[in-house]
Design a protein around this motif. Structure first.
Motif, PDB file in Angstrom:
ATOM      1  N   HIS A   1      34.559  32.029  49.609  1.00 13.66           N
ATOM      2  CA  HIS A   1      34.163  33.062  48.232  1.00 13.66           C
ATOM      3  C   HIS A   1      35.197  32.757  46.999  1.00 13.66           C
ATOM      4  O   HIS A   1      36.261  32.902  46.920  1.00 13.66           O
ATOM      5  N   PRO A   2      35.152  31.416  46.305  1.00 13.43           N
ATOM      6  CA  PRO A   2      35.371  30.876  45.343  1.00 13.43           C
ATOM      7  C   PRO A   2      35.271  30.923  44.424  1.00 13.43           C
ATOM      8  O   PRO A   2      36.017  30.822  43.453  1.00 13.43           O
ATOM      9  N   GLN A   3      34.628  32.861  44.178  1.00 13.54           N
ATOM     10  CA  GLN A   3      34.439  33.464  42.878  1.00 13.54           C
ATOM     11  C   GLN A   3      36.172  34.482  42.520  1.00 13.54           C
ATOM     12  O   GLN A   3      36.173  35.470  41.708  1.00 13.54           O
ATOM     13  N   VAL A   4      36.689  34.472  44.342  1.00 16.00           N
ATOM     14  CA  VAL A   4      38.220  35.416  44.325  1.00 16.00           C
ATOM     15  C   VAL A   4      39.079  35.426  42.885  1.00 16.00           C
ATOM     16  O   VAL A   4      39.568  34.704  42.519  1.00 16.00           O
ATOM     17  N   ASP A   5      39.458  36.418  42.372  1.00 12.36           N
ATOM     18  CA  ASP A   5      40.101  36.406  41.449  1.00 12.36           C
ATOM     19  C   ASP A   5      41.137  37.517  41.700  1.00 12.36           C
ATOM     20  O   ASP A   5      41.930  37.605  40.652  1.00 12.36           O
ATOM     21  N   GLY A   6      41.464  37.750  42.647  1.00 13.92           N
ATOM     22  CA  GLY A   6      42.626  38.868  43.402  1.00 13.92           C
ATOM     23  C   GLY A   6      42.731  38.676  44.563  1.00 13.92           C
ATOM     24  O   GLY A   6      41.907  38.471  45.087  1.00 13.92           O
TER      25      GLY A   6
ATOM     26  N   GLY B   1      43.709  47.323  38.613  1.00 17.23           N
ATOM     27  CA  GLY B   1      44.325  47.569  37.553  1.00 17.23           C
ATOM     28  C   GLY B   1      44.558  47.176  36.251  1.00 17.23           C
ATOM     29  O   GLY B   1      44.316  46.692  35.514  1.00 17.23           O
ATOM     30  N   ARG B   2      44.107  45.238  37.045  1.00 15.08           N
ATOM     31  CA  ARG B   2      44.722  44.378  36.230  1.00 15.08           C
ATOM     32  C   ARG B   2      42.905  43.684  35.571  1.00 15.08           C
ATOM     33  O   ARG B   2      42.454  43.236  35.390  1.00 15.08           O
ATOM     34  N   GLY B   3      42.328  44.877  36.263  1.00 13.22           N
ATOM     35  CA  GLY B   3      40.281  43.985  36.373  1.00 13.22           C
ATOM     36  C   GLY B   3      40.241  43.042  37.065  1.00 13.22           C
ATOM     37  O   GLY B   3      38.917  42.324  37.033  1.00 13.22           O
ATOM     38  N   CYS B   4      40.491  42.715  38.531  1.00 15.15           N
ATOM     39  CA  CYS B   4      39.991  41.817  39.665  1.00 15.15           C
ATOM     40  C   CYS B   4      39.072  42.655  39.583  1.00 15.15           C
ATOM     41  O   CYS B   4      38.723  43.846  39.911  1.00 15.15           O
ATOM     42  N   GLN B   5      37.804  41.703  40.222  1.00 15.51           N
ATOM     43  CA  GLN B   5      36.350  42.483  40.619  1.00 15.51           C
ATOM     44  C   GLN B   5      36.292  41.750  42.326  1.00 15.51           C
ATOM     45  O   GLN B   5      35.967  42.237  42.265  1.00 15.51           O
ATOM     46  N   LEU B   6      37.089  40.727  42.514  1.00 13.66           N
ATOM     47  CA  LEU B   6      35.970  39.794  44.066  1.00 13.66           C
ATOM     48  C   LEU B   6      37.725  40.152  44.051  1.00 13.66           C
ATOM     49  O   LEU B   6      38.419  38.831  44.608  1.00 13.66           O
ATOM     50  N   VAL B   7      38.399  40.759  45.207  1.00 15.41           N
ATOM     51  CA  VAL B   7      39.262  41.250  46.229  1.00 15.41           C
ATOM     52  C   VAL B   7      39.192  41.090  46.930  1.00 15.41           C
ATOM     53  O   VAL B   7      38.783  41.308  47.964  1.00 15.41           O
TER      54      VAL B   7
END
Length: 352
Positions: free
Chosen positions: A258-263, A198-204
């Protein structure tokens, strides 16, 4: 004059085990074995000791009630840990981890009011478990609250086979006829997934506990299932063992792979503290660069910087319920084996 007719002189001090032994004409060790309910004592000696107890007025701790109820007034909290032994640092971890303190607090909120004492036992080997079950069968405690940490622990089955009243906090990994109190862990993990998406995280990603522990496995399953429903077919996962250090290492692994993890969903708050350190060292801001949700809502969640958004695990309530369930089981050993499942909630703070 026989052992049954000797009297002690009247004095100011309270009677002791030695006084009982002298009146009964037996050793102090024999008196101790009789009073503590050890079974293999000659019946004649058993009678002599209790006659002497009556004559001397000796009253052991909690004996007044146990003489009537045949109970000790004690419940054991047994922590079964596959790695514990005499020189293991587990005791330090026990007192440092908020999880265990919350369990003890919840138990005492019920047991203290009922006049029941709590005794801590930590077992980690087959020999320790066997000795514990033997002691319990011989009346060392009236029942047991079990915290089982290994994935497949023989202790619950050993207790039920021995007829010891027992309640687990957390469901057993194997099917065992034992009462338990648990949390809907899969639902809690789903709450975390819903919030991060719901926060918009793409790579969780997820930092889990050991996959063979039922609560940990349920959190993995619930998180992956909910993420899939949101269209995320794959969730990177690194595992820890519910300690801060393991959470830090798992987060470093995720960032490297996975350096692009955002959540990230972390399966307990202590591991989340470690994950926050790893993110800080990597120059990643929380929640701006990486949003984080923990699990437990322990004191660690409030102490974290930023404070953790986390899944509320009502451990105090669950422990209190387990104490009530055990007391009912002790009163009525024929009662149906039952379970109580609590529902989690999401507590919003600054990390996500």
């Amino acid at each position: 004059m026989t052992a049954g007719t000797r009297r002690l002189p009247v004095g100011e001090r309270l009677p002791t085990l030695e006084d009982v032994a002298r009146v009964a004409g037996v050793s102090r060790a024999t008196v101790s074995r009789v009073i503590n309910g050890i079974r293999n004592v000659d019946p004649q000696l058993h009678e002599m000791v209790w006659n002497a107890v009556g004559q001397t007025g000796y009253v052991p701790n909690r004996l007044a009630r146990s003489l009537v109820t045949r109970r000790t007034g004690t419940v054991a909290l047994v922590v079964s840990d596959s790695e514990s032994h005499d020189d293991d640092p587990f005791m330090g971890r026990f007192f440092a981890d908020p999880y265990f303190g919350r369990v003890v607090g919840g138990l005492m909120s019920v047991l203290r009011a009922a006049g029941i004492q709590l005794a801590l036992q930590i077992v980690g080997t087959e020999e320790q478990r066997t000795r514990l079950v033997g002691d319990l069968r011989h009346g060392q405690a009236d029942g047991v609250i079990v915290l089982s940490l290994p994935g497949h622990d023989p202790l619950p089955r050993m207790l039920t086979d021995a007829g010891v009243p027992a309640v687990m906090i957390g469901r057993p990994a194997d099917p065992v006829p034992i009462n338990y109190v648990d949390l809907a862990n899969d639902t809690g993990a789903s709450l975390a997934a819903d919030h991060l998406v719901g926060r918009g995280c793409q790579l969780v990603a997820m930092i889990s506990g050991p996959a063979d522990v039922p609560a940990s496995n349920d959190r993995i399953t619930g998180f992956r299932r909910s993420m899939a429903r949101h269209g995320h077919a794959w969730v990177p996962l690194a595992s820890g063992n519910f300690t801060q250090e393991s959470g830090e290492q798992a987060m470093r692994t995720l960032l490297a792979e996975h350096p692009q993890v955002d959540g990230v969903f972390v399966a307990n708050d202590l591991m989340a503290l470690g994950a926050l350190l790893a993110l800080r060292d990597a120059g990643r801001r929380v929640p701006d660069d990486v949003a984080m949700v923990g699990f437990d809502d322990s004191s660690a969640a409030v102490a974290a910087n930023p404070a953790l958004t986390t899944v509320r695990h009502p451990l105090e309530d669950m422990a209190a319920e387990s104490a009530r369930l055990l007391m009912a089981r002790i009163e009525d050993p024929t009662m149906r084996i039952s379970s109580v499942i609590y529902e989690p909630t999401l507590v919003l703070r600054q990390s996500a």
